[in-house]
Design an enzyme around this catalytic site. Structure first.
Site, PDB file in Angstrom:
ATOM      1  N   LEU A  91      21.282  42.903  33.353  1.00  0.00           N
ATOM      2  CA  LEU A  91      21.044  43.340  34.742  1.00  0.00           C
ATOM      3  C   LEU A  91      21.435  44.804  34.939  1.00  0.00           C
ATOM      4  O   LEU A  91      22.258  45.131  35.782  1.00  0.00           O
ATOM      5  CB  LEU A  91      21.786  42.431  35.722  1.00  0.00           C
ATOM      6  CG  LEU A  91      21.223  42.493  37.138  1.00  0.00           C
ATOM      7  CD1 LEU A  91      19.869  41.799  37.226  1.00  0.00           C
ATOM      8  CD2 LEU A  91      22.196  41.861  38.138  1.00  0.00           C
ATOM      9  N   GLY A  92      20.806  45.662  34.132  1.00  0.00           N
ATOM     10  CA  GLY A  92      20.980  47.106  34.338  1.00  0.00           C
ATOM     11  C   GLY A  92      19.923  47.591  35.322  1.00  0.00           C
ATOM     12  O   GLY A  92      19.384  46.817  36.106  1.00  0.00           O
ATOM     13  N   ARG A  93      19.630  48.894  35.244  1.00  0.00           N
ATOM     14  CA  ARG A  93      18.619  49.461  36.145  1.00  0.00           C
ATOM     15  C   ARG A  93      17.297  48.719  36.031  1.00  0.00           C
ATOM     16  O   ARG A  93      16.645  48.411  37.030  1.00  0.00           O
ATOM     17  CB  ARG A  93      18.330  50.918  35.757  1.00  0.00           C
ATOM     18  CG  ARG A  93      19.430  51.895  35.997  1.00  0.00           C
ATOM     19  CD  ARG A  93      18.912  53.281  35.570  1.00  0.00           C
ATOM     20  NE  ARG A  93      20.016  54.151  35.267  1.00  0.00           N
ATOM     21  CZ  ARG A  93      20.632  54.213  34.094  1.00  0.00           C
ATOM     22  NH1 ARG A  93      20.227  53.468  33.090  1.00  0.00           N
ATOM     23  NH2 ARG A  93      21.654  55.028  33.912  1.00  0.00           N
ATOM     24  N   ILE A  94      16.883  48.462  34.775  1.00  0.00           N
ATOM     25  CA  ILE A  94      15.571  47.848  34.566  1.00  0.00           C
ATOM     26  C   ILE A  94      15.582  46.396  35.050  1.00  0.00           C
ATOM     27  O   ILE A  94      14.654  45.945  35.733  1.00  0.00           O
ATOM     28  CB  ILE A  94      15.163  47.974  33.076  1.00  0.00           C
ATOM     29  CG1 ILE A  94      14.934  49.461  32.739  1.00  0.00           C
ATOM     30  CG2 ILE A  94      13.924  47.140  32.777  1.00  0.00           C
ATOM     31  CD1 ILE A  94      14.752  49.769  31.264  1.00  0.00           C
TER      32      ILE A  94
ATOM     33  N   SER B 182      24.401  38.540  32.067  1.00  0.00           N
ATOM     34  CA  SER B 182      24.775  39.918  31.842  1.00  0.00           C
ATOM     35  C   SER B 182      26.218  39.919  31.336  1.00  0.00           C
ATOM     36  O   SER B 182      26.894  38.898  31.443  1.00  0.00           O
ATOM     37  CB  SER B 182      24.673  40.628  33.192  1.00  0.00           C
ATOM     38  OG  SER B 182      24.627  42.001  33.028  1.00  0.00           O
ATOM     39  N   ARG B 183      26.679  41.071  30.834  1.00  0.00           N
ATOM     40  CA  ARG B 183      28.073  41.131  30.371  1.00  0.00           C
ATOM     41  C   ARG B 183      29.033  40.841  31.512  1.00  0.00           C
ATOM     42  O   ARG B 183      30.114  40.344  31.331  1.00  0.00           O
ATOM     43  CB  ARG B 183      28.389  42.520  29.802  1.00  0.00           C
ATOM     44  CG  ARG B 183      28.126  42.621  28.314  1.00  0.00           C
ATOM     45  CD  ARG B 183      28.237  44.039  27.873  1.00  0.00           C
ATOM     46  NE  ARG B 183      27.353  44.907  28.663  1.00  0.00           N
ATOM     47  CZ  ARG B 183      27.167  46.196  28.427  1.00  0.00           C
ATOM     48  NH1 ARG B 183      27.816  46.776  27.467  1.00  0.00           N
ATOM     49  NH2 ARG B 183      26.343  46.910  29.169  1.00  0.00           N
TER      50      ARG B 183
ATOM     51  N   ARG C 204      14.492  45.148  23.069  1.00  0.00           N
ATOM     52  CA  ARG C 204      14.408  45.513  21.660  1.00  0.00           C
ATOM     53  C   ARG C 204      14.082  44.247  20.875  1.00  0.00           C
ATOM     54  O   ARG C 204      14.584  43.167  21.214  1.00  0.00           O
ATOM     55  CB  ARG C 204      15.753  46.053  21.149  1.00  0.00           C
ATOM     56  CG  ARG C 204      16.090  47.435  21.642  1.00  0.00           C
ATOM     57  CD  ARG C 204      15.200  48.497  20.995  1.00  0.00           C
ATOM     58  NE  ARG C 204      15.572  49.838  21.379  1.00  0.00           N
ATOM     59  CZ  ARG C 204      14.963  50.569  22.312  1.00  0.00           C
ATOM     60  NH1 ARG C 204      13.933  50.074  22.976  1.00  0.00           N
ATOM     61  NH2 ARG C 204      15.361  51.803  22.575  1.00  0.00           N
TER      62      ARG C 204
ATOM     63  N   ASP D 287       6.705  43.266  24.097  1.00  0.00           N
ATOM     64  CA  ASP D 287       6.406  44.693  23.913  1.00  0.00           C
ATOM     65  C   ASP D 287       7.169  45.252  22.721  1.00  0.00           C
ATOM     66  O   ASP D 287       6.917  46.378  22.304  1.00  0.00           O
ATOM     67  CB  ASP D 287       6.795  45.466  25.187  1.00  0.00           C
ATOM     68  CG  ASP D 287       6.361  46.929  25.129  1.00  0.00           C
ATOM     69  OD1 ASP D 287       5.182  47.180  24.797  1.00  0.00           O
ATOM     70  OD2 ASP D 287       7.187  47.821  25.406  1.00  0.00           O
TER      71      ASP D 287
ATOM     72  N   GLU E 226       9.093  47.056  13.948  1.00  0.00           N
ATOM     73  CA  GLU E 226       7.940  47.831  14.434  1.00  0.00           C
ATOM     74  C   GLU E 226       7.569  48.925  13.431  1.00  0.00           C
ATOM     75  O   GLU E 226       8.478  49.511  12.834  1.00  0.00           O
ATOM     76  CB  GLU E 226       8.297  48.473  15.782  1.00  0.00           C
ATOM     77  CG  GLU E 226       8.538  47.422  16.844  1.00  0.00           C
ATOM     78  CD  GLU E 226       9.090  47.998  18.142  1.00  0.00           C
ATOM     79  OE1 GLU E 226       9.142  49.239  18.276  1.00  0.00           O
ATOM     80  OE2 GLU E 226       9.469  47.210  19.004  1.00  0.00           O
TER      81      GLU E 226
ATOM     82  N   HIS F 100       5.087  48.381  22.013  1.00  0.00           N
ATOM     83  CA  HIS F 100       6.254  49.137  22.487  1.00  0.00           C
ATOM     84  C   HIS F 100       5.797  50.325  23.343  1.00  0.00           C
ATOM     85  O   HIS F 100       6.028  51.489  22.986  1.00  0.00           O
ATOM     86  CB  HIS F 100       7.119  49.608  21.312  1.00  0.00           C
ATOM     87  CG  HIS F 100       8.516  49.959  21.737  1.00  0.00           C
ATOM     88  ND1 HIS F 100       9.610  49.854  20.903  1.00  0.00           N
ATOM     89  CD2 HIS F 100       9.006  50.419  22.919  1.00  0.00           C
ATOM     90  CE1 HIS F 100      10.698  50.245  21.564  1.00  0.00           C
ATOM     91  NE2 HIS F 100      10.352  50.579  22.785  1.00  0.00           N
TER      92      HIS F 100
END
Ligand code: GLV
Length: 314
Positions: free
Chosen positions: A148-151, A170-171, A228, A252, A257, A275
């Site tokens: 649950l960061g910015r993205i 989330s952490r 990732r 994505d 990759e 990606h």
């Protein structure tokens, strides 16, 4: 002469702009002998988020002062080794949040509603024989956000417009966020229809989504990953898709990759993108500007606009 060493493919506009003020050396074109002969020149390193920069490499450039990463994720740079040697590290947060959140929702919709499969159905001429099989409703479903960061928050904002019920792992738990907190990815997967991975990469999250988590997501569950490839155990994911123990995946990012497991291809319940979450014209321009601003701030002796959390900014 102080030089910038470029080790990854980067937008040409950024390189051209930097070259107006600084010397930029394309390290990918140097032989090991040429590189060794110029080792004292390199003060700034320019990389994308996919290029690894190890402690040994950082130690090998005696004049290195700044590593400027083109991208928000910087887990492939050994930032602690950099800090220990007084090398600062910057990245490009914020400017790509909207694009990554947009693509996450796009993948979610495309996977649940099988947009790619439906297009292939028309192209094969199958519509002439009957209608496409029914797909999965998105509005009102339970969305589990991993990270649950910015993205993650930007995704939650968009999902709210689809009346989705939002949980997250989330952490830490965030008092300001209305969604339900789950202490483990397993518990979250068990209670959601769509598990959407947008956490940081790196050792702390390696294979966070493993066979057990996929089993908990279950045969009606859909996995979306815009974080990732390393966060998902890809072999377990391939097995889950193959055996139908999850309903589908929108991806994505991948473990190796640009290699993508053939077993994930050609399936109507799997949507794959290369990606490209932040790869729109305007965002790549803003990322380029931010890299430029960080590099020029370093050379001007000004505070760095966007240092990574582990790095001092002046
Ligand atoms: C893209 O993956 C980024 O980290 O910016």
């Amino acid at each position: 002469m102080a030089s910038i060493l470029q080790l990854s493919p980067l937008p040409q506009g950024l390189v051209v702009r930097l070259r107006q003020y600084f010397s930029v050396v394309d390290g990918r074109k140097l032989t090991p002998m040429e590189h060794a002969a110029r080792i004292d020149e390199f003060v700034v390193l320019l990389v994308d988020g996919e290029t690894a920069v190890s402690a040994a490499q950082i130690a090998a450039w005696p004049q290195l002062k700044l590593i400027a990463v083109f991208g928000v994720g910087y887990e492939r740079v050994d930032v602690l080794a950099a800090r220990a040697r007084g090398v600062r590290v910057t990245h490009t947060p914020g400017v790509l949040t909207d694009d990554v959140a947009d693509l996450a929702i796009g993948l979610l919709l495309a996977t649940a509603r099988q947009i790619g499969g439906a297009q292939r159905f028309i192209e094969r001429g199958d519509w002439l024989q009957g209608s496409y099989p029914w797909t999965r409703k998105v509005s009102g479903a339970r969305l589990g956000i991993v990270g649950l960061g910015r993205i993650g928050r930007a995704i939650a904002q968009r999902a709210a417009a689809f009346d989705m019920e939002i949980g997250y792992h989330s952490r830490q738990q965030y008092a300001d966020f209305p969604g339900r907190f789950f202490a483990t990815a397993l518990a979250l997967a068990d209670r959601c229809d769509f598990l959407l991975v947008c956490t940081n990469g790196g050792v702390a999250t390696r294979a966070l989504v493993d066979a057990q988590v996929l089993a908990a997501l279950g045969c009606n569950g859909i996995l979306i990953n815009v974080s990732r490839g390393s966060v998902v155990d890809e072999a377990a994911l391939v097995a889950a898709i193959d055996q139908g123990t999850i309903a589908g995946a929108g991806l994505d990012v991948f473990e190796r990759e640009p290699q993508v497991p053939a077993a994930l291809m050609g399936r109507d319940n799997v949507v794959l993108t290369p990606h490209m979450a932040s790869a729109t014209h305007s965002t790549r321009q803003m990322m380029s500007d931010l890299v430029f601003d960080n590099v020029t701030a370093y050379f001007a002796g000004h505070p760095l606009p966007t240092p990574v959390a582990e790095s001092p900014n002046s």
